[in-house]
Enzyme design. Structure first.
Site, PDB file in Angstrom:
ATOM      1  N   SER A 142       1.220  -1.234   0.161  1.00  0.00           N
ATOM      2  CA  SER A 142       0.551   0.121   0.050  1.00  0.00           C
ATOM      3  C   SER A 142       1.018   1.278  -0.144  1.00  0.00           C
ATOM      4  CB  SER A 142      -1.210  -0.202   1.154  1.00  0.00           C
ATOM      5  OG  SER A 142      -1.315   1.346   1.507  1.00  0.00           O
ATOM      6  N   TYR A 155      -1.859  -1.907  10.413  1.00  0.00           N
ATOM      7  CA  TYR A 155      -1.783  -0.987   9.289  1.00  0.00           C
ATOM      8  C   TYR A 155      -0.948  -1.003   8.512  1.00  0.00           C
ATOM      9  CZ  TYR A 155      -4.391  -1.116   4.051  1.00  0.00           C
ATOM     10  OH  TYR A 155      -4.273  -1.007   3.058  1.00  0.00           O
TER      11      TYR A 155
END
Ligand code: NAD
Length: 260
Positions: A142, A155
């Site tokens: 990401s 995350y």
């Protein structure tokens, strides 16, 4: 066709980005495994993609945090389709909290899906790839593999970790013809992101519109979401690249949100 008859396992492929990658691979003639939590949903997606062709797809039930389920699923694929060429470790979730409120159980759950999942699927696929002296392992990172945002401690930690794992696999795998790379998308409108919009609005005390325009797209060059198709195109590049020249890398696809 760039992936004719190649056997490609995509985790978390019943919907969202994983489904988009599986679709792109089927368009290029691949045999794609839709590995996801629920067998019926995975099979439904697989049937839909097989009808589109020219490649084919099959659904396999796999919780990527469960070593036995991963090993059984990978062994079944290798037996039925004769080996494994590409692994896309894509399954993932998002949980947002301020760090002082982050339940430890949620921290462990998120890290397990992203990091244990990438480790266990890689570990299970690598012997099959070494046997063929070829393979491509792709992790779904990401922009949060490179950048931090408030509320996303677990995350961001997990997505940074995937860069390290890919680099180690690329060093160990080189002599066996196995490459490892990471795709780093910006915000893509999938159920994972739709869910975050009201959650972040509540946590940060701002409107949902502000979450989209300021937090999600504020740093992009054109205020556009990245699309599933954009990410799938990068996944095709990493899967079909012919040599070890492209290994241990990460590619950001984010409308310029993060530039390096
Ligand atoms: P999604 O929620 O739409 O789909 C995730 C899929 O993973 C679902 O089908 C779900 O059933 C599956 N899954 C969840 N836990 C699993 C487990 N333990 N074992 C097997 N499958 C499991 O999410 P998405 O937006 O398509 O995200 C896919 C990946 O892309 C994730 O790793 C996510 O972190 C990453 N990503 C997403 C975005 C975005 O903006 N959507 C941006 C960057 C990276």
């Amino acid at each position: 066709m760039k992936l004719k008859n190649k056997v490609c396992i995509v985790t978390g492929a019943a919907r969202g980005i994983g489904e988009g990658i599986a679709k792109r691979y089927v368009e290029e003639g691949a045999r794609v495994v839709i590995a996801d939590l629920k067998l019926e949903v995975a099979q439904e997606t697989a049937e839909k993609l097989s009808v589109m062709g020219p490649g084919t797809a099959m659904g396999v039930a796999m919780d990527v945090t469960n070593e036995q389920a991963v090993n059984d699923g990978v062994a079944r694929v290798a037996k039925e389709w004769g080996g494994i060429d590409v692994l896309v470790s894509n399954a993932g979730i998002q949980i947002v909290h301020k760090i002082e409120d982050f339940p430890f159980a949620d921290w462990k759950k998120l890290l397990s899906i992203h990091l244990d999942g990438a480790f266990l699927t890689s570990k299970a696929c690598i012997p099959h790839m070494y046997e063929r002296k070829a393979g491509s392992i792709i992790f779904m990172g990401s922009v949060h593999s490179k950048e931090a945002s408030p509320l996303k401690s677990a995350y961001v930690t997990a997505k940074h970790g995937l860069l390290g794992l890919a680099r180690v696999i690329s060093k160990e795998g080189a002599e066996h013809g196995v490459r490892a790379n990471v795709i780093c998308p910006g915000f893509v409108k999938t159920p994972l992101v739709e869910k975050q919009i009201p959650e972040q609005a509540k946590e940060l005390g701002i409107s949902e519109k502000e979450v989209v325009n300021k937090i999600m797209l504020g740093e992009t060059v054109d205020k556009e979401f990245t699309t599933i198709e954009d990410v799938a195109e990068v996944a095709l590049l990493f899967a079909s690249f012919p040599t070890n020249a492209l290994t241990g890398q990460s590619l950001v696809v984010s409308h310029g949100w993060f530039m390096e």
